[in-house]
Motif scaffolding. Structure first.
Motif, PDB file in Angstrom:
ATOM      1  N   GLU A  23       0.577  -1.148   0.389  1.00 53.62           N
ATOM      2  CA  GLU A  23       0.351   0.205  -0.303  1.00 53.62           C
ATOM      3  C   GLU A  23       1.034   0.765  -0.362  1.00 53.62           C
ATOM      4  O   GLU A  23       1.961   1.794   0.725  1.00 53.62           O
ATOM      5  N   LEU A  24       0.873   2.005  -0.693  1.00 52.35           N
ATOM      6  CA  LEU A  24       1.456   3.162  -0.866  1.00 52.35           C
ATOM      7  C   LEU A  24       0.440   5.037  -0.981  1.00 52.35           C
ATOM      8  O   LEU A  24      -0.910   4.164  -0.933  1.00 52.35           O
ATOM      9  N   ILE A  25       1.242   6.187  -0.356  1.00 53.18           N
ATOM     10  CA  ILE A  25       0.506   7.297  -0.420  1.00 53.18           C
ATOM     11  C   ILE A  25       1.201   7.678  -1.422  1.00 53.18           C
ATOM     12  O   ILE A  25       2.533   7.926  -1.624  1.00 53.18           O
ATOM     13  N   HIS A  87      -3.312   4.270  -3.005  1.00 53.72           N
ATOM     14  CA  HIS A  87      -3.641   2.565  -3.387  1.00 53.72           C
ATOM     15  C   HIS A  87      -2.796   1.023  -3.103  1.00 53.72           C
ATOM     16  O   HIS A  87      -1.801   1.423  -2.491  1.00 53.72           O
ATOM     17  N   TYR A  88      -3.726   0.497  -3.246  1.00 54.41           N
ATOM     18  CA  TYR A  88      -3.543  -0.449  -2.288  1.00 54.41           C
ATOM     19  C   TYR A  88      -3.589  -1.866  -3.490  1.00 54.41           C
ATOM     20  O   TYR A  88      -4.206  -1.756  -4.127  1.00 54.41           O
ATOM     21  N   TYR A  89      -2.451  -2.807  -3.543  1.00 60.79           N
ATOM     22  CA  TYR A  89      -2.864  -3.708  -4.511  1.00 60.79           C
ATOM     23  C   TYR A  89      -2.178  -5.365  -3.784  1.00 60.79           C
ATOM     24  O   TYR A  89      -1.870  -4.868  -3.048  1.00 60.79           O
ATOM     25  N   GLY A  95      -4.615 -13.865  -9.705  1.00 63.10           N
ATOM     26  CA  GLY A  95      -4.379 -12.572 -10.473  1.00 63.10           C
ATOM     27  C   GLY A  95      -3.952 -11.994  -9.781  1.00 63.10           C
ATOM     28  O   GLY A  95      -3.458 -11.832  -8.153  1.00 63.10           O
ATOM     29  N   MET A  96      -3.936 -10.232 -10.087  1.00 67.55           N
ATOM     30  CA  MET A  96      -4.204  -8.900  -9.382  1.00 67.55           C
ATOM     31  C   MET A  96      -5.092  -8.163  -9.028  1.00 67.55           C
ATOM     32  O   MET A  96      -5.514  -8.442 -10.200  1.00 67.55           O
ATOM     33  N   TYR A  97      -4.963  -7.513  -8.343  1.00 70.89           N
ATOM     34  CA  TYR A  97      -6.320  -6.218  -8.349  1.00 70.89           C
ATOM     35  C   TYR A  97      -5.843  -5.100  -6.836  1.00 70.89           C
ATOM     36  O   TYR A  97      -4.525  -5.435  -6.150  1.00 70.89           O
ATOM     37  N   SER A  98      -6.695  -4.003  -7.383  1.00 69.98           N
ATOM     38  CA  SER A  98      -5.838  -2.709  -6.886  1.00 69.98           C
ATOM     39  C   SER A  98      -7.232  -2.193  -6.516  1.00 69.98           C
ATOM     40  O   SER A  98      -8.230  -2.177  -7.290  1.00 69.98           O
ATOM     41  N   VAL A 233       2.962   2.759   3.208  1.00 67.56           N
ATOM     42  CA  VAL A 233       1.873   2.109   4.580  1.00 67.56           C
ATOM     43  C   VAL A 233       2.503   0.792   5.301  1.00 67.56           C
ATOM     44  O   VAL A 233       2.406   0.558   5.872  1.00 67.56           O
ATOM     45  N   ARG A 234       2.579   0.319   3.827  1.00 69.70           N
ATOM     46  CA  ARG A 234       2.813  -1.562   4.475  1.00 69.70           C
ATOM     47  C   ARG A 234       3.774  -2.364   3.202  1.00 69.70           C
ATOM     48  O   ARG A 234       3.505  -1.431   1.790  1.00 69.70           O
TER      49      ARG A 234
END
Length: 234
Positions: A23-25, A87-89, A95-98, A233-234
């Motif tokens: 997770e990013l800001i 943004h959270y991934y 697969g992937m989701y965000s 964030v993590r």
């Protein structure tokens, strides 16, 4: 074994816990302050021109509407449209989701909505007492005011299903795109350098073929908004 359609595969993707997540800001545009000042300056110039171009009350109302547009529009663009984003991934075997959402306190949305109703009232007053000519040169104020009356945060979700082949395009610094056999346009990612190796290893784990490509899409672009990571964030 039952074959799932795409909707069922997406539902399964979200139902399975992630094996890796981050997770990013992010600041989405490093030039947002300059844009806000420039927008306000243009509105002030147009207000002065309108005041002297039209006669009497029409010029005064047009100038007032443009000043209102600049006073509300510049902060609106800086603190709402170009606000920091979270943004959270997440990655799992399917697969992937965000999820991405602007970081804006609810009080800010309330202020914008109430200010927009004030702007709408000014536009209606001008149309009734001055006439349609009141909107000449200041129609943007009316359109923006009505558009902002229902302004609220809307989280954006996206996903990319694994299908055995994955290619990670390195676009520009923290910006990446993940392409699969059935997803040629690319799944947008923001990856900090400290997490890149771990993320690549997880993607490789769930795809038979993995490729990397370095693509400089912004090489000749002078005005491209460059995102900046403010916090991991993590």
């Amino acid at each position: 074994m039952k074959i799932l359609d795409k909707a069922q595969q997406i539902e399964r993707l979200y139902a399975i816990p992630p094996v890796y997540e981050w997770e990013l800001i992010v600041n989405p545009d490093h030039g947002r302050i300059k844009i806000a000042y420039a927008s306000f300056g243009i509105c002030i110039i147009l207000a002065v021109v309108s005041f002297f171009w039209f006669q009497g009350n029409t010029g005064l109302i047009a100038a007032g509407m443009l000043i209102f547009l600049g006073s509300c529009g510049a902060p609106w663009g800086r603190f709402l449209i170009h606000a920091d984003k979270r943004h959270y991934y997440a990655i799992n075997q399917y697969g992937m989701y965000s999820t991405s959402e602007q970081i804006i306190p609810e009080i800010a949305y309330t202020i914008v909505r109430r200010s927009a109703w004030v702007g709408c009232a000014i536009c209606v007053f001008a149309a009734i007492f001055i006439g349609p000519m009141a909107f000449v040169g200041a129609g943007g104020a009316a359109l923006m005011s009505f558009a902002m009356t229902n302004f609220r945060s809307v989280p954006h979700k996206s996903q990319c299903l694994f299908d055995g082949y994955a290619k990670l395009d390195h676009i520009d610094g923290i910006v990446y795109e993940l392409c699969t056999t059935n997803y040629h346009y690319g799944f947008d990612l923001m990856i900090p350098e400290s997490k890149l190796t771990s993320i690549i290893e997880v993607i490789k784990q769930y795809n038979d073929i993995f490729e990397e490509e370095f693509v400089d899409l912004y090489k000749d672009s002078k005005f491209q908004a460059q995102p900046i990571i403010l916090e991991i964030v993590r």
